[in-house]
Design an enzyme around this catalytic site. Sequence first.
Site, PDB file in Angstrom:
ATOM      1  N   ASP A   1     -10.083  -3.177   1.089  1.00  0.00           N
ATOM      2  CA  ASP A   1      -9.158  -2.942   1.839  1.00  0.00           C
ATOM      3  C   ASP A   1      -9.596  -2.189   3.525  1.00  0.00           C
ATOM      4  O   ASP A   1     -11.310  -1.790   2.760  1.00  0.00           O
ATOM      5  CB  ASP A   1      -8.349  -1.888   1.270  1.00  0.00           C
ATOM      6  CG  ASP A   1      -7.029  -1.487   2.119  1.00  0.00           C
ATOM      7  OD1 ASP A   1      -6.616  -2.412   3.107  1.00  0.00           O
ATOM      8  OD2 ASP A   1      -6.370  -1.009   1.725  1.00  0.00           O
TER       9      ASP A   1
HETATM   10  C1  BGC Z   1      -3.484  -1.047   3.537  1.00  0.00           C
HETATM   11  C2  BGC Z   1      -3.291  -1.995   3.144  1.00  0.00           C
HETATM   12  C3  BGC Z   1      -2.923  -3.289   4.911  1.00  0.00           C
HETATM   13  C4  BGC Z   1      -4.697  -2.560   5.126  1.00  0.00           C
HETATM   14  C5  BGC Z   1      -4.715  -3.225   6.960  1.00  0.00           C
HETATM   15  C6  BGC Z   1      -4.788  -0.326   4.476  1.00  0.00           C
HETATM   16  O1  BGC Z   1      -4.146   0.538   4.709  1.00  0.00           O
HETATM   17  O2  BGC Z   1      -3.666  -0.480   2.453  1.00  0.00           O
HETATM   18  O3  BGC Z   1      -2.972  -2.859   2.364  1.00  0.00           O
HETATM   19  O4  BGC Z   1      -3.399  -4.485   4.431  1.00  0.00           O
HETATM   20  O5  BGC Z   1      -4.939  -1.271   5.896  1.00  0.00           O
HETATM   21  O6  BGC Z   1      -3.428  -2.943   7.755  1.00  0.00           O
END
Ligand code: BGC
Length: 718
Positions: free
Chosen positions: A264
Amino acid sequence: MTDIVKKLLNKMTVEEKIGQLIQVTGDFFKGSESTITGPLSENGRLKDEVKYMIGSVLGTSGSSEVKKIQQDYLAHSSLKIPLLFMADVIHGYKTIFPIPLGIAATFNPKMMKIASQVAASESAAAGLHVTFAPMVDLVRDPRWGRVMESTGEDPYLNEVMAREAVKGFQGNLPIDDSHIAATVKHFAGYGAAEAGREYNTVDMSEWQFRENYLGAYQSAIEAQAKLVMTSFNTMFGVPATGNKYLMKDILRQELEFNGVLISDWDAINELINHGTATDLQAATNLALNAGVDIDMMSFAYITLLEHVDELSKNVLKLIDESASRVLQLKKELGLFQNPYKGLNPEKENDKDIKLAHEKNALEVAEESIVMVKNNSSILPLSFDQRVFLTGPVADTGDLLGSWSWKGDVLQTKSLLFKMKKSFKNISFSEGINYHDRHIKDWDKISQQVSDADVIIVALGQPSSESGEATSMMEPTLPIGQIEYLKKLRQFNKPIVAIVVTGRPLILTQVNELVDAMLISFFPGTKGATALTNILTGKSEPTGRLPMTFPRNNGQIPIYYNSYTTGRPIEFGLQNNETKYVTKYIDGSNDPLYNFGDGLGYADISISESVIQENVLSMSEQIKVSVILQNKSNRSGQTVLQGYIHQKIGETVHPTKALKWFKKIEVPAKNSRKIMMSIPVNELASVHQDLSTSIDLGEYEIMVGLNSTDLVSHNLTIE
Ligand code: BGC
């Protein structure tokens, strides 16, 4: 590893392989970012030799933008391995569908498939190859703002919806030009953040994890999702992004996932804050060893480039493995044949396609709306009833919900706009906005109410109050909205509440003050039309709650499939009539609305339910034939739900657990016979030694139109 991937790997330098494991935002390619420092940067930007080795880009879309970046990249990179473009396409790209919690409320897997298909088709035309969806994290706590992106509290509903989402996004394999690769997230257990506080510790037994949480990830992986994303949280005491047991033993070996594992955002770097790594290099080692292939925006793997000559054999091997998985994904997507795959400016802007997609969005939005109360059948309304429409959600386009970055709130029609077309006599005053306690134009409102037959109050939260980083201590409506409702109640006119929300809210007071209530989890682009169609009866409310709505804050976490205890409250007794049982001294154990609840306009009930065989062996199917009767003059739909309960076992079991559901149409003044069929292996549960198997013995099979009023049958497995 396929031949082309092998050949490429042989040609690549270590630096080029590391490049494939790095993901940055499109800003780094547009030259606008000026935040990166260190030996690999120049004037805050990535040095060209690094930039043209990078493997993937996130958060940038649009056919012309993507084409420009890809062209420039291919012109400068030595091996001309195309960039992968990824983004969060969660519940629609431009055409916004209800939030995933709303799609779950349809209790119709087909709706999840359609929503994901349309999202894929629009974003593929805009140049995207991968979406960071579906989020399949099970959630039992409405304080957690990301509940909007989940499909709720039930493992079985989650599993079904996870599978359909992957099928919708990816289509048939190999992924064609109208589809994109799916990323199952967040592995694992992100929905169980303690006290519903975002990014907080997750602490659960492995038994609990396997019983309730693992299934949805597994289901998405079995549906062949191409990517998995790590979660921010800890699991079994170790942050997921550096958790070898979770990623290697469970994800790779047990679930046999061989696709790309992406971190993530910044999650590798966060291993330092977690206190499991001293610096970026140590964090990189932990993540690589756990098998994390792509580093999303941590700038951790990039540090490998600073000391390539010193990398150990083990690290080089891990880099090879991860790079080959990224290349394999590019190959499977067909990017080596066509780096501009799917990208299609005409399709992106085609008006007919847009209309067709909006039709789909309307269908899903209608099915997602849940009617939880309808005293004296005041709904549906007739078009000549005099309506007074009021409340903060009445005249706003803020119906799309979080994660709809390409959706256009300003172009989204409001309820007022749509209702004006459906009611002959409608008046409007906003009354209050979301958070104000001051009622505007009260004198005018008093007159409008006096002149009306019915008041429709559109209440709720703005979309900014659910989604990532929006944990709430008290998931309730702002006090001003409740006070306003109380003032309206004084007029003694029927009140219909519409509650637009991204999470279950505590609506105990609202419930007492209104005659009817519709819950709409942010319904999307066509939300206002969908709500209007339900209000007028053009469409039947067929949504069911995918999460329990607490009566009181102190009940959280509350979920329908709770476990048996040693001291249950005796049937029929109130909390104050008994003492040493599992209960509160200051209120009921019961939620306000249960999982599975939802009413319709047609009067449909179960008139007969017969289990075919009540002694079965492991390989058989549990069959219950059910007759649904519609006594009303309108045809309607309902959701038939099948639950099981294991009476005796080595571990405890849920008092009931959903194992089957189906949305069924029953014509007016008619009945329909349905055969509910559940494979016996759905009775499998997790044992003390963490193995999963079916116990021989006694079970209860229950059917109903919600999770409370159930017809029960005994079953023995021999
Ligand atoms: C979120 C993810 C997301 C990623 C990219 C993160 O802060 O937890 O679910 O896909 O950002 O935007």
